[in-house]
Design an enzyme around this catalytic site. Structure first.
Site, PDB file in Angstrom:
ATOM      1  CE  LYS A  43      -3.539  -2.359   2.209  1.00  0.00           C
ATOM      2  NZ  LYS A  43      -4.458  -2.873   3.486  1.00  0.00           N
ATOM      3  CD  GLN A  75      -3.406  -4.390   6.815  1.00  0.00           C
ATOM      4  OE1 GLN A  75      -3.148  -3.421   6.019  1.00  0.00           O
ATOM      5  NE2 GLN A  75      -3.831  -5.562   6.440  1.00  0.00           N
ATOM      6  CG  ASP A 107     -10.059  -0.468   4.230  1.00  0.00           C
ATOM      7  OD1 ASP A 107      -9.679  -0.583   3.190  1.00  0.00           O
ATOM      8  OD2 ASP A 107      -9.076  -0.900   5.268  1.00  0.00           O
TER       9      ASP A 107
END
Ligand code: NDP
Length: 280
Positions: free
Chosen positions: A52, A96, A119
């Site tokens: 990322k 995460q 997200d």
């Protein structure tokens, strides 16, 4: 032989477009920035974060990593999220997963400001997706929808069978496909006669994490096959949830692993960070 849906190439195209949008934002004085929180030292998570970070660098997005110890408290995690929520220089926040077992991921996702929730896991954004409103769509389902768009695969009236009902892939995918007028069936570990559902499908999307689970005798001829899974086979090779070699002989379109859904997920994360920065 099926047409291979090239996620790697499409992801590159998307990142190229985002690069331009990112420099336009910078000309307006906005410096897009993503904050990533990692709790603990999970090796796979570290690799995902590195990928990322590389993608951010390519697009021109600033990337900041926040590392919390494995035994960090829920309060410390929520306090960090609040600090990032209140920092006007941070446009996107990504937590995460997986989190260590003692932490509550739902509460953490709920704490991330819906405006910075790149997200798409905050219940506000999940709800907006259900209502077919503009929102941050979670990155893997969003990437899959972009693949359909690019390859002119119209879901209207199609039977789509999704295998897997996780919060990050299966469930948001259901909404995405319904929003595109598909007739959706969702299968999971308790589904009986799974093959009946896959054989009847014009499109099968597999997201379960079981190497080469979907075999050619489980699909109808010319079905579109999307493979979300990332697994290692007995030789340590990365493989998907689909028996690619055999299924690709019967399908009309298929995504490879690697080089299919994976790169699209990261590209759509970049897309969401640029969107969050533009909304400011
Ligand atoms: P989860 O483990 O959260 O969910 C797996 C789902 O699969 C569950 O709904 C489970 O059912 C279902 N399932 C498991 N075994 C079977 C079975 N034998 N038959 C039918 N359904 C089954 O996984 P994720 O959604 O997070 O990830 C799925 C896969 O996709 C993994 O390989 C992961 O690495 C990969 N992935 C890839 C991404 C990418 O960018 N390419 C992004 C995210 C994930 P139940 O609910 O009943 O337990």
């Amino acid at each position: 032989m099926a047409i291979i849906i090239d996620g790697k190439e499409l992801a590159q195209e998307i990142r190229n477009d985002l690069k331009i949008k990112c420099s336009e934002l910078k000309e307006k004085g906005i410096k897009p920035k993503l904050a990533v929180i990692l709790v603990g030292d999970d090796k796979a998570s570290q690799i995902y974060i590195r990928n990322k970070s590389k993608a951010c660098q390519e697009v021109g997005i600033d990337f900041e990593e926040y590392l919390l110890k494995k035994d960090t408290t829920q309060k410390k995690l929520l306090d960090l999220i609040e600090t990032l929520n209140n920092n006007p220089n941070i446009h996107g926040i990504l937590l995460q997963s997986p989190l260590p077992g003692h932490l509550d991921i739902n509460e953490a996702n709920m704490t991330i400001s819906p405006k910075k929730d790149v997200d798409g896991f905050n219940p506000v954004n999940v709800g907006k997706l259900c209502l077919n409103q503009d929102t941050f769509v979670s990155c893997t389902p969003y990437g899959i929808m972009k693949m359909f768009e690019k390859y002119n695969i119209d879901l209207t009236g199609k039977n789509v069978t999704i295998i897997g009902r996780s919060n990050i892939v299966g469930k948001p995918l259901v909404q995405c496909c319904i929003n595109k007028n598909a007739t959706v069936t969702v299968c999971h570990s308790k589904t009986k006669n799974l093959e009946e559902h896959t054989k009847n499908a014009d499109v099968v999307i597999v997201a379960i994490g079981k190497p080469k689970f979907l075999k050619e005798n489980m699909i109808k001829k010319d079905a579109v096959i999307i493979d979300v899974g990332i697994n290692r086979d007995e030789n340590g090779k990365v493989v998907g949830d689909v028996d690619f070699e055999n299924v690709s002989k019967k399908a009309s379109y298929i995504t490879p692993v690697p080089g299919g859904v994976g790169p699209m997920t990261i590209a759509m994360l970049m897309n969401n960070v640029i969107k969050a920065s533009s909304n400011n």
